[in-house]
Scaffold this motif. Sequence first.
Motif, PDB file in Angstrom:
ATOM      1  N   ARG A 120       1.364  -1.730  -0.378  1.00 35.65           N
ATOM      2  CA  ARG A 120      -0.076   0.021   0.216  1.00 35.65           C
ATOM      3  C   ARG A 120       0.886   1.151   0.352  1.00 35.65           C
ATOM      4  O   ARG A 120       0.661   1.918  -1.502  1.00 35.65           O
ATOM      5  CB  ARG A 120      -1.075   0.119   1.206  1.00 35.65           C
ATOM      6  N   CYS A 121       1.561   1.140   0.696  1.00 36.93           N
ATOM      7  CA  CYS A 121       2.911   2.531   0.633  1.00 36.93           C
ATOM      8  C   CYS A 121       3.343   2.775  -0.955  1.00 36.93           C
ATOM      9  O   CYS A 121       3.301   3.601  -0.994  1.00 36.93           O
ATOM     10  CB  CYS A 121       4.458   1.820   1.782  1.00 36.93           C
ATOM     11  N   GLN A 122       3.974   1.687  -1.416  1.00 32.84           N
ATOM     12  CA  GLN A 122       4.332   1.760  -2.758  1.00 32.84           C
ATOM     13  C   GLN A 122       3.212   2.421  -3.769  1.00 32.84           C
ATOM     14  O   GLN A 122       2.985   3.201  -4.305  1.00 32.84           O
ATOM     15  CB  GLN A 122       5.134   0.313  -3.614  1.00 32.84           C
ATOM     16  N   GLU A 123       2.078   2.201  -3.280  1.00 29.26           N
ATOM     17  CA  GLU A 123       1.177   1.815  -4.522  1.00 29.26           C
ATOM     18  C   GLU A 123       0.646   4.013  -3.959  1.00 29.26           C
ATOM     19  O   GLU A 123       0.945   4.044  -4.732  1.00 29.26           O
ATOM     20  CB  GLU A 123      -0.716   1.633  -4.141  1.00 29.26           C
ATOM     21  N   PHE A 124       0.372   4.495  -2.986  1.00 25.00           N
ATOM     22  CA  PHE A 124       0.706   5.535  -2.661  1.00 25.00           C
ATOM     23  C   PHE A 124       2.354   6.688  -2.976  1.00 25.00           C
ATOM     24  O   PHE A 124       2.316   7.058  -3.701  1.00 25.00           O
ATOM     25  CB  PHE A 124       0.222   6.063  -0.948  1.00 25.00           C
ATOM     26  N   ALA A 125       2.837   5.859  -3.210  1.00 20.09           N
ATOM     27  CA  ALA A 125       4.570   6.266  -3.406  1.00 20.09           C
ATOM     28  C   ALA A 125       4.035   6.778  -5.226  1.00 20.09           C
ATOM     29  O   ALA A 125       4.977   7.740  -5.519  1.00 20.09           O
ATOM     30  CB  ALA A 125       5.839   5.685  -3.322  1.00 20.09           C
ATOM     31  N   LYS A 126       3.621   6.051  -5.719  1.00 17.52           N
ATOM     32  CA  LYS A 126       3.268   6.245  -6.878  1.00 17.52           C
ATOM     33  C   LYS A 126       2.294   7.215  -7.520  1.00 17.52           C
ATOM     34  O   LYS A 126       2.233   7.847  -8.610  1.00 17.52           O
ATOM     35  CB  LYS A 126       2.742   4.631  -7.761  1.00 17.52           C
ATOM     36  N   ARG A 127       1.515   7.390  -6.620  1.00 19.42           N
ATOM     37  CA  ARG A 127       0.676   8.648  -7.028  1.00 19.42           C
ATOM     38  C   ARG A 127       0.509  10.278  -5.802  1.00 19.42           C
ATOM     39  O   ARG A 127       0.004  10.916  -6.932  1.00 19.42           O
ATOM     40  CB  ARG A 127      -0.772   8.246  -5.834  1.00 19.42           C
ATOM     41  N   PHE A 128       1.680  10.351  -5.135  1.00 25.72           N
ATOM     42  CA  PHE A 128       1.954  11.225  -4.678  1.00 25.72           C
ATOM     43  C   PHE A 128       3.371  11.918  -4.019  1.00 25.72           C
ATOM     44  O   PHE A 128       4.008  10.739  -4.730  1.00 25.72           O
ATOM     45  CB  PHE A 128       1.638  11.837  -3.047  1.00 25.72           C
ATOM     46  N   ARG A 129       3.363  12.722  -4.793  1.00 24.71           N
ATOM     47  CA  ARG A 129       5.483  13.467  -4.480  1.00 24.71           C
ATOM     48  C   ARG A 129       5.594  13.209  -3.318  1.00 24.71           C
ATOM     49  O   ARG A 129       7.468  13.258  -3.278  1.00 24.71           O
ATOM     50  CB  ARG A 129       5.021  14.491  -4.244  1.00 24.71           C
ATOM     51  N   TYR A 130       4.716  13.550  -2.474  1.00 18.66           N
ATOM     52  CA  TYR A 130       5.581  13.457  -0.347  1.00 18.66           C
ATOM     53  C   TYR A 130       5.183  12.999   0.220  1.00 18.66           C
ATOM     54  O   TYR A 130       3.831  12.372   0.140  1.00 18.66           O
ATOM     55  CB  TYR A 130       5.331  15.450  -0.370  1.00 18.66           C
ATOM     56  N   VAL A 131       5.635  12.888   0.904  1.00 16.32           N
ATOM     57  CA  VAL A 131       5.392  11.406   2.290  1.00 16.32           C
ATOM     58  C   VAL A 131       6.183  12.237   4.054  1.00 16.32           C
ATOM     59  O   VAL A 131       7.533  13.307   3.953  1.00 16.32           O
ATOM     60  CB  VAL A 131       5.854   9.837   1.966  1.00 16.32           C
ATOM     61  N   LEU A 132       5.080  12.198   5.105  1.00 13.22           N
ATOM     62  CA  LEU A 132       5.509  12.449   5.890  1.00 13.22           C
ATOM     63  C   LEU A 132       5.638  11.749   6.439  1.00 13.22           C
ATOM     64  O   LEU A 132       4.509  10.511   7.128  1.00 13.22           O
ATOM     65  CB  LEU A 132       4.447  12.874   6.454  1.00 13.22           C
ATOM     66  N   LYS A 133       6.805  10.351   7.067  1.00 14.23           N
ATOM     67  CA  LYS A 133       7.282   9.461   7.548  1.00 14.23           C
ATOM     68  C   LYS A 133       6.916   9.613   9.345  1.00 14.23           C
ATOM     69  O   LYS A 133       7.706  11.201   9.391  1.00 14.23           O
ATOM     70  CB  LYS A 133       8.136   8.970   7.440  1.00 14.23           C
ATOM     71  N   ALA A 134       6.350   9.656  10.058  1.00 15.85           N
ATOM     72  CA  ALA A 134       5.851  10.072  11.576  1.00 15.85           C
ATOM     73  C   ALA A 134       6.150   8.517  12.277  1.00 15.85           C
ATOM     74  O   ALA A 134       6.114   7.338  12.056  1.00 15.85           O
ATOM     75  CB  ALA A 134       4.468  10.307  11.956  1.00 15.85           C
ATOM     76  N   ASP A 135       6.431   8.674  13.807  1.00 21.58           N
ATOM     77  CA  ASP A 135       6.333   7.991  14.272  1.00 21.58           C
ATOM     78  C   ASP A 135       6.057   8.057  16.010  1.00 21.58           C
ATOM     79  O   ASP A 135       6.332   9.652  16.908  1.00 21.58           O
ATOM     80  CB  ASP A 135       8.396   7.635  15.002  1.00 21.58           C
ATOM     81  N   ILE A 136       5.610   7.409  16.493  1.00 19.02           N
ATOM     82  CA  ILE A 136       5.006   8.015  17.924  1.00 19.02           C
ATOM     83  C   ILE A 136       6.552   7.632  18.977  1.00 19.02           C
ATOM     84  O   ILE A 136       6.758   6.378  18.898  1.00 19.02           O
ATOM     85  CB  ILE A 136       4.160   7.030  18.945  1.00 19.02           C
ATOM     86  N   ARG A 137       6.667   8.730  19.980  1.00 18.96           N
ATOM     87  CA  ARG A 137       7.401   8.204  21.173  1.00 18.96           C
ATOM     88  C   ARG A 137       7.178   7.095  22.289  1.00 18.96           C
ATOM     89  O   ARG A 137       6.607   7.327  22.935  1.00 18.96           O
ATOM     90  CB  ARG A 137       8.182   9.299  21.517  1.00 18.96           C
ATOM     91  N   LYS A 138       7.641   6.282  22.097  1.00 17.32           N
ATOM     92  CA  LYS A 138       7.662   4.929  22.999  1.00 17.32           C
ATOM     93  C   LYS A 138       6.391   4.694  23.441  1.00 17.32           C
ATOM     94  O   LYS A 138       5.838   4.625  24.218  1.00 17.32           O
ATOM     95  CB  LYS A 138       8.256   5.948  24.799  1.00 17.32           C
ATOM     96  N   PHE A 139       5.460   4.440  22.532  1.00 10.20           N
ATOM     97  CA  PHE A 139       5.400   4.133  21.848  1.00 10.20           C
ATOM     98  C   PHE A 139       3.804   3.335  23.349  1.00 10.20           C
ATOM     99  O   PHE A 139       2.829   3.777  23.781  1.00 10.20           O
ATOM    100  CB  PHE A 139       3.877   3.970  20.643  1.00 10.20           C
ATOM    101  N   PHE A 140       4.528   1.962  22.976  1.00 11.62           N
ATOM    102  CA  PHE A 140       3.453   1.177  24.008  1.00 11.62           C
ATOM    103  C   PHE A 140       4.133   1.277  25.744  1.00 11.62           C
ATOM    104  O   PHE A 140       3.196   1.262  26.247  1.00 11.62           O
ATOM    105  CB  PHE A 140       4.293  -0.687  24.035  1.00 11.62           C
ATOM    106  N   PRO A 141       5.056   2.032  25.950  1.00 10.95           N
ATOM    107  CA  PRO A 141       5.646   2.525  27.407  1.00 10.95           C
ATOM    108  C   PRO A 141       4.606   3.629  27.543  1.00 10.95           C
ATOM    109  O   PRO A 141       4.395   4.201  28.766  1.00 10.95           O
ATOM    110  CB  PRO A 141       6.912   2.780  27.582  1.00 10.95           C
ATOM    111  N   SER A 142       3.906   4.169  26.654  1.00 11.85           N
ATOM    112  CA  SER A 142       3.400   5.461  27.256  1.00 11.85           C
ATOM    113  C   SER A 142       1.421   5.038  27.153  1.00 11.85           C
ATOM    114  O   SER A 142       1.111   6.215  27.365  1.00 11.85           O
ATOM    115  CB  SER A 142       3.679   6.814  25.765  1.00 11.85           C
ATOM    116  N   LEU A 143       0.913   4.138  26.911  1.00 10.30           N
ATOM    117  CA  LEU A 143      -0.384   4.595  26.811  1.00 10.30           C
ATOM    118  C   LEU A 143      -0.934   4.279  28.134  1.00 10.30           C
ATOM    119  O   LEU A 143      -0.212   4.086  29.177  1.00 10.30           O
ATOM    120  CB  LEU A 143      -0.266   2.680  25.928  1.00 10.30           C
ATOM    121  N   ASP A 144      -1.917   5.032  28.211  1.00  9.55           N
ATOM    122  CA  ASP A 144      -2.465   5.565  29.693  1.00  9.55           C
ATOM    123  C   ASP A 144      -3.893   4.924  29.587  1.00  9.55           C
ATOM    124  O   ASP A 144      -4.532   4.243  28.876  1.00  9.55           O
ATOM    125  CB  ASP A 144      -2.905   7.043  29.677  1.00  9.55           C
ATOM    126  N   HIS A 145      -3.538   4.578  30.382  1.00  8.93           N
ATOM    127  CA  HIS A 145      -4.686   3.186  30.931  1.00  8.93           C
ATOM    128  C   HIS A 145      -6.155   3.988  31.058  1.00  8.93           C
ATOM    129  O   HIS A 145      -6.884   2.501  30.598  1.00  8.93           O
ATOM    130  CB  HIS A 145      -4.023   2.395  32.660  1.00  8.93           C
TER     131      HIS A 145
END
Length: 355
Positions: A120-145
């Motif tokens: 799916r990533c490659q499909e969108f790479a064929k259709r659009f010029r730019y990408v924002l690549k994002a990541d959440i900092r320490k995701f599992f340790p940060s999940l609020d109960h």
Amino acid sequence: MKRYGNLWPRMISFENLLRAALDARRGKRFRPSVVAFEFRLEDELWKLHDELQAGTYRPGAYRSFRIFEPKERLISAAPYRDRVVHHALTSRLDPIYERTFIDDSYACRRGKGTHAAVARCQEFAKRFRYVLKADIRKFFPSLDHEILKSLIAQKIKDPEVLRLVEQIIDHSNPQEPRSHWFPGDDLFTPGERRRGIPIGNQTSQFFANVYLDPLDHFVKERLRIKGYVRYVDDFLLFDDDKRELGKAKGNIAEFLDELRLRLHPKKNVIFPVSEGIRFLGYRVYPTHRLLAKENVWRFLRRVRQMQADYHERRTTLPEIRKRLMSWSGHARQADTHRLRACLFDMIRFQRAATE
């Protein structure tokens, strides 16, 4: 929003627990804890059923260890009987949430997975010029109960199921310490709110999708981003206008405050898709895919360990062949014919001489 009840009787039924045990043992059936459980399978499942029905079920202690590839992480393994309960729970909740999850969320869902996400990533790479690549900092340790429990309760009204969900969340062992302040917090708020769930649980994978489902809908419905792919806490946004992606990044950061999460300060970048997108172990271009270099180096290190184990008679050729074919199947998803031919031509296995 519709809420679902009357789930408990079917969830704790012997038939559902048996299916859960078969799912939980997949790929682990020869481990001592699994063998011991299966030796008394019927008795163990009825014991679980009776404990769940009577409200006396209590999760056991986690076994924790660290892995260092592809990065250092704390992994916590629940006892096998608890993993059976986790599968029994998610088997009843999955169909409910699948109806509202977006199509472009790919982690831990039937018919999805890493290879589908990369395609799916490659499909969108064929259709659009730019990408924002994002990541959440320490995701599992940060999940609020409390936030996680409230998100589950928005769709589930069965009190016994909610009690089990809370029990599993509250039983989470301590994760990496995080101290972030969010709008409205006072000095003591971070210490008063419990957060963090263990990587490795079947329920944790499910909870992760539930927790980030509001983000998925925010990106698709409020920001109206047409090109979007998420795999756990790694996600990509595509557009032809670099400035629009910049605005989206700011809006997402503000939205994540509501979930008490933060974007990683160094892993959120906007760039042309023609440069190649590092995603799930691949470098994805509009016209082709390559394996990430670190993936190849990790494979070679594992091969050296397999060669040493085979030399000392700690493993067998059928087990080695299974592991090599597993990596080859992963590598096949990229343009790696010559790479695979070269690597496999180099690999040799030799037994130590017997006395």
